[in-house]
Write a protein that holds these residues in place. Structure first.
Motif, PDB file in Angstrom:
ATOM      1  N   GLN A   8       0.846  -1.190   0.000  1.00 51.06           N
ATOM      2  CA  GLN A   8       0.000   0.000   0.000  1.00 51.06           C
ATOM      3  C   GLN A   8       0.888   1.249   0.000  1.00 51.06           C
ATOM      4  O   GLN A   8       1.668   1.454   0.929  1.00 51.06           O
ATOM      5  CB  GLN A   8      -0.899  -0.005   1.242  1.00 51.06           C
ATOM      6  CG  GLN A   8      -1.806   1.199   1.357  1.00 51.06           C
ATOM      7  CD  GLN A   8      -2.827   1.252   0.249  1.00 51.06           C
ATOM      8  OE1 GLN A   8      -3.527   0.291  -0.011  1.00 51.06           O
ATOM      9  NE2 GLN A   8      -2.916   2.388  -0.416  1.00 51.06           N
ATOM     10  N   ALA A   9       0.755   2.054  -1.042  1.00 50.93           N
ATOM     11  CA  ALA A   9       1.480   3.329  -1.090  1.00 50.93           C
ATOM     12  C   ALA A   9       0.763   4.335  -0.186  1.00 50.93           C
ATOM     13  O   ALA A   9      -0.451   4.238   0.031  1.00 50.93           O
ATOM     14  CB  ALA A   9       1.531   3.846  -2.523  1.00 50.93           C
ATOM     15  N   HIS A  10       1.526   5.288   0.327  1.00 55.38           N
ATOM     16  CA  HIS A  10       0.928   6.335   1.160  1.00 55.38           C
ATOM     17  C   HIS A  10       1.796   7.582   1.101  1.00 55.38           C
ATOM     18  O   HIS A  10       2.909   7.558   0.579  1.00 55.38           O
ATOM     19  CB  HIS A  10       0.770   5.848   2.614  1.00 55.38           C
ATOM     20  CG  HIS A  10       2.060   5.572   3.305  1.00 55.38           C
ATOM     21  ND1 HIS A  10       2.828   6.567   3.877  1.00 55.38           N
ATOM     22  CD2 HIS A  10       2.734   4.410   3.514  1.00 55.38           C
ATOM     23  CE1 HIS A  10       3.908   6.018   4.421  1.00 55.38           C
ATOM     24  NE2 HIS A  10       3.872   4.715   4.211  1.00 55.38           N
ATOM     25  N   SER A  11       1.260   8.669   1.627  1.00 58.04           N
ATOM     26  CA  SER A  11       2.004   9.925   1.674  1.00 58.04           C
ATOM     27  C   SER A  11       2.109  10.433   3.112  1.00 58.04           C
ATOM     28  O   SER A  11       2.211  11.626   3.354  1.00 58.04           O
ATOM     29  CB  SER A  11       1.335  10.970   0.775  1.00 58.04           C
ATOM     30  OG  SER A  11       0.010  11.184   1.195  1.00 58.04           O
ATOM     31  N   LEU A  12       2.099   9.509   4.054  1.00 51.84           N
ATOM     32  CA  LEU A  12       2.143   9.852   5.476  1.00 51.84           C
ATOM     33  C   LEU A  12       3.582  10.057   5.943  1.00 51.84           C
ATOM     34  O   LEU A  12       4.524   9.508   5.366  1.00 51.84           O
ATOM     35  CB  LEU A  12       1.514   8.728   6.298  1.00 51.84           C
ATOM     36  CG  LEU A  12       0.076   8.334   5.958  1.00 51.84           C
ATOM     37  CD1 LEU A  12      -0.343   7.126   6.775  1.00 51.84           C
ATOM     38  CD2 LEU A  12      -0.867   9.492   6.177  1.00 51.84           C
ATOM     39  N   SER A  13       3.737  10.821   7.027  1.00 44.81           N
ATOM     40  CA  SER A  13       5.041  10.917   7.676  1.00 44.81           C
ATOM     41  C   SER A  13       5.355   9.568   8.319  1.00 44.81           C
ATOM     42  O   SER A  13       4.463   8.725   8.468  1.00 44.81           O
ATOM     43  CB  SER A  13       5.012  12.009   8.749  1.00 44.81           C
ATOM     44  OG  SER A  13       4.206  11.594   9.847  1.00 44.81           O
ATOM     45  N   GLN A  14       6.579   9.370   8.715  1.00 41.95           N
ATOM     46  CA  GLN A  14       6.963   8.112   9.343  1.00 41.95           C
ATOM     47  C   GLN A  14       6.146   7.862  10.611  1.00 41.95           C
ATOM     48  O   GLN A  14       5.704   6.742  10.861  1.00 41.95           O
ATOM     49  CB  GLN A  14       8.467   8.096   9.650  1.00 41.95           C
ATOM     50  CG  GLN A  14       8.988   6.781  10.169  1.00 41.95           C
ATOM     51  CD  GLN A  14       8.918   5.675   9.120  1.00 41.95           C
ATOM     52  OE1 GLN A  14       8.716   5.910   7.934  1.00 41.95           O
ATOM     53  NE2 GLN A  14       9.085   4.445   9.558  1.00 41.95           N
ATOM     54  N   GLU A  15       5.929   8.902  11.385  1.00 40.96           N
ATOM     55  CA  GLU A  15       5.150   8.780  12.621  1.00 40.96           C
ATOM     56  C   GLU A  15       3.694   8.422  12.321  1.00 40.96           C
ATOM     57  O   GLU A  15       3.098   7.557  12.973  1.00 40.96           O
ATOM     58  CB  GLU A  15       5.220  10.090  13.418  1.00 40.96           C
ATOM     59  CG  GLU A  15       4.510  10.049  14.752  1.00 40.96           C
ATOM     60  CD  GLU A  15       4.679  11.345  15.524  1.00 40.96           C
ATOM     61  OE1 GLU A  15       3.650  11.988  15.790  1.00 40.96           O
ATOM     62  OE2 GLU A  15       5.828  11.697  15.849  1.00 40.96           O
ATOM     63  N   GLN A  16       3.111   9.082  11.320  1.00 39.73           N
ATOM     64  CA  GLN A  16       1.731   8.784  10.929  1.00 39.73           C
ATOM     65  C   GLN A  16       1.613   7.370  10.361  1.00 39.73           C
ATOM     66  O   GLN A  16       0.639   6.669  10.641  1.00 39.73           O
ATOM     67  CB  GLN A  16       1.239   9.790   9.887  1.00 39.73           C
ATOM     68  CG  GLN A  16       1.057  11.193  10.428  1.00 39.73           C
ATOM     69  CD  GLN A  16       0.817  12.193   9.311  1.00 39.73           C
ATOM     70  OE1 GLN A  16       1.413  12.123   8.240  1.00 39.73           O
ATOM     71  NE2 GLN A  16      -0.074  13.147   9.569  1.00 39.73           N
ATOM     72  N   ALA A  17       2.606   6.958   9.575  1.00 36.91           N
ATOM     73  CA  ALA A  17       2.592   5.609   8.993  1.00 36.91           C
ATOM     74  C   ALA A  17       2.679   4.554  10.088  1.00 36.91           C
ATOM     75  O   ALA A  17       2.008   3.524  10.033  1.00 36.91           O
ATOM     76  CB  ALA A  17       3.734   5.447   7.998  1.00 36.91           C
ATOM     77  N   ARG A  18       3.490   4.829  11.098  1.00 39.82           N
ATOM     78  CA  ARG A  18       3.606   3.886  12.212  1.00 39.82           C
ATOM     79  C   ARG A  18       2.283   3.770  12.972  1.00 39.82           C
ATOM     80  O   ARG A  18       1.873   2.677  13.357  1.00 39.82           O
ATOM     81  CB  ARG A  18       4.743   4.324  13.139  1.00 39.82           C
ATOM     82  CG  ARG A  18       5.158   3.285  14.144  1.00 39.82           C
ATOM     83  CD  ARG A  18       6.379   3.787  14.913  1.00 39.82           C
ATOM     84  NE  ARG A  18       6.727   2.881  15.956  1.00 39.82           N
ATOM     85  CZ  ARG A  18       7.682   1.966  15.890  1.00 39.82           C
ATOM     86  NH1 ARG A  18       8.391   1.841  14.800  1.00 39.82           N
ATOM     87  NH2 ARG A  18       7.936   1.182  16.909  1.00 39.82           N
TER      88      ARG A  18
END
Length: 91
Positions: A8-18
């Motif tokens: 899944q591709a995303h455009s979140l920051s590392q913190e948001q992705a975590r």
């Protein structure tokens, strides 16, 4: 045995992705009684007959799940459910 792979591709920051990955893990843990543990940027999970990992790599989240024989009968349903959850939380 069945193998499930979801990217899944995303455009979140590392913190948001975590945080998004943790939401996916919490859903898996509740639905399938899995134990989950972070190992760096890899969220590992498992129980008897199920093991897998959700790896965060830049702007991608990669889920790999191995299902033992008893759970492999449900692989299509599990894959659809996990892919849907990942689409929602990484949007």
């Amino acid at each position: 045995m069945a193998e499930i792979s979801i990217v899944q591709a995303h455009s979140l920051s590392q913190e948001q992705a975590r945080a998004a990955a943790q939401q996916v893990a919490d859903k898996l843990a509740s639905d399938y009684q899995l134990a989950c543990k972070w190992d760096g940027d890899v969220l590992r999970f498992g129980r008897s007959g199920v093991e897998g990992a959700l790896t965060l790599q830049g702007q991608r989240a990669e889920m790999a799940i191995t299902l033992g024989f008893p759970m492999s009968a449900f692989s299509a349903a599990i894959e659809a459910k996990v892919a849907d959850k990942m689409r929602k939380v990484f949007a």
